[in-house]
Motif scaffolding. Sequence first.
Motif, PDB file in Angstrom:
ATOM      1  N   SER A  10      20.084  -4.936 -69.288  1.00  0.00           N
ATOM      2  CA  SER A  10      21.215  -5.858 -69.369  1.00  0.00           C
ATOM      3  C   SER A  10      22.253  -5.391 -70.390  1.00  0.00           C
ATOM      4  O   SER A  10      23.436  -5.686 -70.230  1.00  0.00           O
ATOM      5  N   VAL A  11      21.826  -4.644 -71.407  1.00  0.00           N
ATOM      6  CA  VAL A  11      22.839  -4.135 -72.341  1.00  0.00           C
ATOM      7  C   VAL A  11      23.698  -3.096 -71.623  1.00  0.00           C
ATOM      8  O   VAL A  11      24.913  -3.004 -71.844  1.00  0.00           O
ATOM      9  N   LEU A  12      23.087  -2.329 -70.721  1.00  0.00           N
ATOM     10  CA  LEU A  12      23.867  -1.372 -69.940  1.00  0.00           C
ATOM     11  C   LEU A  12      24.885  -2.106 -69.072  1.00  0.00           C
ATOM     12  O   LEU A  12      26.059  -1.759 -69.026  1.00  0.00           O
ATOM     13  N   ALA A  13      24.415  -3.140 -68.372  1.00  0.00           N
ATOM     14  CA  ALA A  13      25.291  -3.867 -67.468  1.00  0.00           C
ATOM     15  C   ALA A  13      26.460  -4.481 -68.225  1.00  0.00           C
ATOM     16  O   ALA A  13      27.583  -4.514 -67.733  1.00  0.00           O
ATOM     17  N   ASN A  14      26.200  -4.958 -69.435  1.00  0.00           N
ATOM     18  CA  ASN A  14      27.230  -5.681 -70.161  1.00  0.00           C
ATOM     19  C   ASN A  14      28.198  -4.793 -70.916  1.00  0.00           C
ATOM     20  O   ASN A  14      29.377  -5.101 -71.007  1.00  0.00           O
ATOM     21  N   GLU A  15      27.674  -3.717 -71.504  1.00  0.00           N
ATOM     22  CA  GLU A  15      28.514  -2.999 -72.463  1.00  0.00           C
ATOM     23  C   GLU A  15      29.012  -1.648 -71.961  1.00  0.00           C
ATOM     24  O   GLU A  15      29.885  -1.056 -72.574  1.00  0.00           O
ATOM     25  N   PHE A  16      28.447  -1.168 -70.843  1.00  0.00           N
ATOM     26  CA  PHE A  16      28.765   0.204 -70.446  1.00  0.00           C
ATOM     27  C   PHE A  16      30.255   0.409 -70.195  1.00  0.00           C
ATOM     28  O   PHE A  16      30.853   1.366 -70.659  1.00  0.00           O
ATOM     29  N   SER A  17      30.865  -0.531 -69.453  1.00  0.00           N
ATOM     30  CA  SER A  17      32.279  -0.309 -69.133  1.00  0.00           C
ATOM     31  C   SER A  17      33.196  -0.635 -70.305  1.00  0.00           C
ATOM     32  O   SER A  17      34.389  -0.386 -70.249  1.00  0.00           O
ATOM     33  N   GLU A  18      32.620  -1.188 -71.392  1.00  0.00           N
ATOM     34  CA  GLU A  18      33.442  -1.475 -72.575  1.00  0.00           C
ATOM     35  C   GLU A  18      33.321  -0.378 -73.628  1.00  0.00           C
ATOM     36  O   GLU A  18      34.022  -0.434 -74.640  1.00  0.00           O
ATOM     37  N   ALA A  19      32.389   0.565 -73.406  1.00  0.00           N
ATOM     38  CA  ALA A  19      32.143   1.579 -74.432  1.00  0.00           C
ATOM     39  C   ALA A  19      33.411   2.400 -74.650  1.00  0.00           C
ATOM     40  O   ALA A  19      33.883   3.093 -73.745  1.00  0.00           O
ATOM     41  N   ASP A  20      33.961   2.297 -75.874  1.00  0.00           N
ATOM     42  CA  ASP A  20      35.256   2.935 -76.112  1.00  0.00           C
ATOM     43  C   ASP A  20      35.145   4.252 -76.865  1.00  0.00           C
ATOM     44  O   ASP A  20      36.078   5.032 -76.864  1.00  0.00           O
ATOM     45  N   THR A  21      34.015   4.514 -77.523  1.00  0.00           N
ATOM     46  CA  THR A  21      33.889   5.795 -78.207  1.00  0.00           C
ATOM     47  C   THR A  21      32.806   6.622 -77.520  1.00  0.00           C
ATOM     48  O   THR A  21      31.951   6.074 -76.823  1.00  0.00           O
ATOM     49  N   SER A  22      32.876   7.940 -77.728  1.00  0.00           N
ATOM     50  CA  SER A  22      31.922   8.791 -77.025  1.00  0.00           C
ATOM     51  C   SER A  22      30.510   8.588 -77.559  1.00  0.00           C
ATOM     52  O   SER A  22      29.534   8.712 -76.828  1.00  0.00           O
ATOM     53  N   MET A  23      30.385   8.246 -78.863  1.00  0.00           N
ATOM     54  CA  MET A  23      29.054   8.014 -79.406  1.00  0.00           C
ATOM     55  C   MET A  23      28.440   6.748 -78.820  1.00  0.00           C
ATOM     56  O   MET A  23      27.253   6.705 -78.485  1.00  0.00           O
ATOM     57  N   LEU A  39      29.121   5.452 -75.868  1.00  0.00           N
ATOM     58  CA  LEU A  39      28.752   5.771 -74.491  1.00  0.00           C
ATOM     59  C   LEU A  39      27.454   6.561 -74.460  1.00  0.00           C
ATOM     60  O   LEU A  39      26.550   6.299 -73.667  1.00  0.00           O
ATOM     61  N   SER A  40      27.361   7.533 -75.375  1.00  0.00           N
ATOM     62  CA  SER A  40      26.188   8.387 -75.414  1.00  0.00           C
ATOM     63  C   SER A  40      24.928   7.597 -75.764  1.00  0.00           C
ATOM     64  O   SER A  40      23.855   7.817 -75.199  1.00  0.00           O
ATOM     65  N   ALA A  41      25.070   6.616 -76.680  1.00  0.00           N
ATOM     66  CA  ALA A  41      23.917   5.775 -77.032  1.00  0.00           C
ATOM     67  C   ALA A  41      23.491   4.942 -75.826  1.00  0.00           C
ATOM     68  O   ALA A  41      22.290   4.787 -75.552  1.00  0.00           O
ATOM     69  N   LEU A  42      24.471   4.428 -75.086  1.00  0.00           N
ATOM     70  CA  LEU A  42      24.135   3.637 -73.901  1.00  0.00           C
ATOM     71  C   LEU A  42      23.454   4.502 -72.845  1.00  0.00           C
ATOM     72  O   LEU A  42      22.500   4.081 -72.197  1.00  0.00           O
ATOM     73  N   ILE A  43      23.947   5.736 -72.687  1.00  0.00           N
ATOM     74  CA  ILE A  43      23.317   6.622 -71.705  1.00  0.00           C
ATOM     75  C   ILE A  43      21.895   6.967 -72.139  1.00  0.00           C
ATOM     76  O   ILE A  43      20.992   7.088 -71.311  1.00  0.00           O
ATOM     77  N   GLU A  44      21.686   7.054 -73.465  1.00  0.00           N
ATOM     78  CA  GLU A  44      20.318   7.300 -73.923  1.00  0.00           C
ATOM     79  C   GLU A  44      19.413   6.113 -73.551  1.00  0.00           C
ATOM     80  O   GLU A  44      18.240   6.307 -73.213  1.00  0.00           O
TER      81      GLU A  44
END
Lengths: 308, 292
Positions: free
Chosen positions: A256-269, A271-276
Amino acid sequence: MSRHDTSDIVFRRILAVFPISILILVAGIFFELIWSSLPSLNKFGVGFLFSRVWDPVAENFGALPFIFGTCVTSLVALLLAIPIGVGAAIYLAEYAPPKVSKTISILVDLLAAIPSVIYGLWGIFVLVPFMRNSVQPFLGKFLGFLPFFQGPNYGVGFLAASFILAIIIVPFIISVSREVLIAVPSVYKESAYALGATRWEAIFNIVLSYGKVGILGAVILALGRAIGETMAVTMIIGNNVVISPSLFSPGYTLASVLANEFSEADTSMYLSALIEIGLVLFLVSIIVNILARILIWSVTKGPSEIIK
Amino acid sequence: MKESIHTAFVRTRLRRAIWDKAMVYVLSLCAFGILLVLFIILGHLFIQGVTSLNLDFFIHLPKPVGEAGGGMANGIAGTFTLLLLAICVGVPVGLGSGVYLSEYADLRFAQVVRFMSDVMNGIPSIVYGIFAYIVCVLPMKGFSALSGGFALGIMMIPMITRTSEQFVRMVPPQLREAGLALGIPKWRVTLDIVIPSALAGITTGVMVALARVAGETAPLLFTAFGNNYWQRSLTQPIAALPLQVFNYAISPFDDWHRQAWAGAIVLILMVLIINGWAQFFVMSRNRWSSGK
C-alpha cells in the motif's frame, strides 16, 4: 524431405523465442528492480529492512513499519481465513452432495473473481463503519485488557485490512484444499470406517493428516496473495507509518505504500527506496510461491501419477 | 467392574456420535457463512450500483467536483483500449509458449518454463506496475496507455501459457499423425491442425486471463495513470474504469461515491460477462467432442 526439415527447424526456433522470453522477463524484472534500487541499496544497506524511520523530506528511509504492517495483516487474515476456509473445503469435499458442492464451488470462484478495488470500495463504505460501530467497540469492551485491542477506534486500520484480506484469500484456501482433500485415496478412509471410526474421526485423523502438507501449501499460497494484495488494503488500512501492537491502529503495508506514494516520489532517492520495497515484495512473493508449489505438488501429483 | 466398563463404553460412543454430528453443522456453517459474505458484498454492490447507474454514466465524461451528473465513458473506453493492448502483448507470447511447451519442448526445459510461469503468476500485480514504470514510463518520459497495456499484458502471459499448453496437449495424437502421414511438415500440422483444434480452449484461457486483468488497478496506478478526458493518443495517460473507481471511492464527495458504486457494478458485470463468455467456449467445445 530436407526442405521440410529446415522449415521445421526454423519454425521451432521462432516458437522457442516465446518461452525463452518468459524466462528473460522474470530475470529482467529481478534485474531492473535491483538496478533501480541501487542508490537506496548502497545508502541504507541491510539496515533498510530494520529501520523504522520513513522520512521522504530528509531522505531517510526504512521499511520496518511496512514489513510489520504486511506481516500483521497477513497473519491475522490467515488466522481468520484458515479455520473457515479449511472447514468449508472439508464440507465440500466430504459432506456436501455433489450438486451442492459444485454450486458452492462455482460461487466461491465468483468470490475470487471480484476485483480487489471493489473489495476496497465495499470495505470503505460497509466494512469500516461496521468495524467502527460494532466489532471494535465489542472487542475493546471484552478483550480490551489485551494490547491488541486498545487505543482509539477509527474503523480503518490493521483489523479492517485483515478482515478484507481474509475474505479475499478464503476462496484460494477453499479451492486448493478441496482439490487436495479430493485427491486423498478413499481406501484410507474406508479402512478407518472398517475399524469403527465415525465419519468425523476418519476425516480428522486420516484424510486431514494425509492432506495436511497440501493444505499447508494452500495456506502458503494464500499467504502469498495476502502479502501482494494492494488495492483493498490501501483503501482501508489508514495509511499511517507506525509500528503499534494495537490492531485498531491505522497502518501501512509494503504494497500500500507503493500504491500511495510511488507517483508522488519527487526525488530519485525516494523513488529508489520505493523500488527497493517493490524488490522486497518481489523476493518474498517468489519464495512463498516456490514453497507453496513444492508442497502442493508433493501431494496432488503423487497420487495422480499412481493412478495413471 | 464389567458394568462400569460397559457404561464407559456407552458414554464414549455417545460422545463420539455427538461430536460426529456436531462437526457436520460446524463445517457446513463455514461453507454457508462464506456464501453469506458473498451475497452481502454482491447485494450492496447491486443495490448501490443500480441506484446510481444511469445513461449519463455511459456517455459522458467525468464532471468537476460540485457539478452533478457526468459519467465514466472515457474510463470504459480506456479499459477496453488497455485490454486490447494487453492482448497484443499477452496472447502471442502466451500462446507461442504454450504451443512450444506442448509440441516441441524437452521435459527439463518445459518444467523450468512451467515453474517460472507459476512463479510469475504469484508476483504481486503492483510489482508489474513498477516494472512497467521502469521499462516504459521512464524511457518514454511520461505515463501512457502503452505502458499500462504492457503491464496488463505481461500479467496475462503466464496464465495464457498454462491454459493454452493444456488445451493444445489435449488434441488427440491421431490428428497429428494423420497430418504427418499425408506428408505435411510438422510446423504446418501444428499451425493448421493442432492449433485450430484447440482454438476453443485457447480462447477460453485468453478470456479468463482477460477477465482477471480487467479489474486490475494496482499495475495501472503509475503506468496508465488515469485521465479525466478522452485520450488522444496511446502515448498519453489513459483513463481506466478500476482506476476511476479507486479515485472516486477515496474522495470525500458523496456524488463521486455514487459514481464509484456505479463504476464498480459496471466493472464486475464486465468481468462476469467475459468469464461467462469463456465458459460458453468451453461448453461449445465439449459439445463438439461429445458429438463425434
